[in-house]
Design an enzyme around this catalytic site. Structure first.
Site, PDB file in Angstrom:
ATOM      1  N   SER A 142       5.640   2.109   3.132  1.00 32.18           N
ATOM      2  CA  SER A 142       4.220   2.409   3.044  1.00 32.18           C
ATOM      3  C   SER A 142       3.954   3.217   1.775  1.00 32.18           C
ATOM      4  O   SER A 142       4.741   4.099   1.429  1.00 32.18           O
ATOM      5  CB  SER A 142       3.775   3.229   4.262  1.00 32.18           C
ATOM      6  N   SER A 143       2.876   2.871   1.091  1.00 37.02           N
ATOM      7  CA  SER A 143       2.463   3.560  -0.145  1.00 37.02           C
ATOM      8  C   SER A 143       3.601   3.545  -1.167  1.00 37.02           C
ATOM      9  O   SER A 143       3.981   2.471  -1.624  1.00 37.02           O
ATOM     10  CB  SER A 143       1.990   4.973   0.211  1.00 37.02           C
ATOM     11  N   SER A 144       4.173   4.686  -1.531  1.00 41.36           N
ATOM     12  CA  SER A 144       5.275   4.677  -2.506  1.00 41.36           C
ATOM     13  C   SER A 144       6.414   3.769  -2.020  1.00 41.36           C
ATOM     14  O   SER A 144       7.050   3.070  -2.823  1.00 41.36           O
ATOM     15  CB  SER A 144       5.801   6.101  -2.721  1.00 41.36           C
TER      16      SER A 144
END
Ligand SMILES: *[C@@H]1O[C@H](CO)[C@@H](O)[C@H](O)[C@H]1NC(C)=O
Ligand SMILES: *[C@@H]1O[C@H](CO)[C@@H](O)[C@H](O)[C@H]1NC(C)=O
Length: 298
Positions: A142-144
């Site tokens: 998720s995200s990074s």
């Protein structure tokens, strides 16, 4: 009172073995020596009690500021691992505000000496140690962690069969930025890096120069109201991976997988699948069932 030595031994054995028998349920465990690790990142694994024969492997990567234990608790993947017998790797970085490196050529390039090399060492360790299936190795985050999923899919398409990106951006989007944290680079996450489909394909080719094989299947999820990694990063990912697979959008299904989402099916849906969360913010809730079906694990 005098207790004969053998009885003390018996007591000691019972006392020592009791806690062990009580904690045999699988848990997240650190692995200290797993091979080449140029950026000194950390490895943790979750190996379920009942392992499938030649188990699949999923590398699950935390967001910026996150850690392995936190991401382990953030999705239901561990309980699915208990049911389907796959192995989860939860790596952790403590550099750059705990963001995975998607900016340096060292991490963006096959055989480089960045985070991606250490992550691939973890995968190879699990394949060797648990006789895991090298053809069923997947990356997600998720995200990074989603950005690193794209990074690995571009730099190591020979290692990963698939990826699932929740609120990330394309491979190479942040190349050359001073760091991978949102504090020092907002250009790509705010949608300021825009390329044509051919441009994204050219970018992808830099990950593994000379590679002629196929690319991992990709599952891409994003919210339309994300203001940290804006929705155009979804569109740019779809441009990149549809180019890599030479397929186009074939079908849109509203209210799928559930109300408030739209599923975007590219080609026959086996190589590229998107889910758009209407008014969804950073970051999109994990879709365990859908991802595991897409990976062919369920
Ligand atoms: C990184 O790689 C790209 C192309 O693959 C190249 O153009 C660029 O000069 C490299 N950057 C550095 C700092 O080596
Ligand atoms: C992409 O797919 C089209 C048909 O959909 C085909 O004509 C073309 O040759 C393909 N391109 C590549 C590079 O495989």
């Amino acid at each position: 009172m005098h207790i004969p030595v053998p009885v003390i031994h018996l007591f000691a054995t019972v006392l020592i073995s009791l806690p062990i028998t009580l904690v045999t349920a699988a848990s997240l465990k650190a692995v200290s020596h797993f091979g080449s690790n140029p950026t000194n990142i950390q490895m943790n694994i979750y190996v379920p009690d009942k392992l499938a024969a030649n188990p699949p492997v999923i590398l699950a990567m935390h967001p910026c500021g996150g850690n392995a234990q936190g991401y382990y608790g953030m999705t239901k993947l561990p309980s699915y691992a208990n049911k389907y017998g796959f192995i989860l790797i939860y790596p952790q970085t403590t550099h750059d505000f705990n963001c995975w490196d998607v900016a340096t050529n060292a991490s963006l390039t096959h055989g480089g000496n960045g985070d991606s090399a250490g992550l691939v060492s973890m995968v190879n360790y699990v394949i060797m140690t648990y006789k895991a299936d090298p053809k069923r190795v997947f990356a997600t985050g998720s995200s990074s962690g989603a950005m690193e999923t794209n990074n690995l899919a571009g730099a190591y398409p020979d290692v990963f069969a698939g990826g699932a990106s929740f609120s990330g951006f394309p491979y190479g989007c942040r190349r050359g930025a001073s760091s991978s944290s949102p504090i020092s680079d907002t250009g790509c996450p705010l949608g300021q890096v825009v390329k044509t489909q051919q441009g994204w394909m050219d970018e992808l080719k830099k990950g593994f120069p000379g590679y002629t094989g196929s690319y991992p299947k990709m599952f891409i999820a994003h919210g339309t109201a994300d203001n940290l990694v804006v929705f155009s990063c979804y569109t740019q990912q779809m441009m990149q991976w549809s180019a890599a697979h030479n397929i186009t959008l074939s079908k849109e299904v509203t209210n799928a997988p559930s109300s408030g989402y739209t599923e975007q099916i590219y080609g026959d849906g086996t190589k590229l699948l998107g889910i758009v969360q209407q008014n969804g913010q950073h970051f999109t809730p994990y879709q365990e069932e859908m991802v595991l079906k897409f990976f062919g694990i369920i």
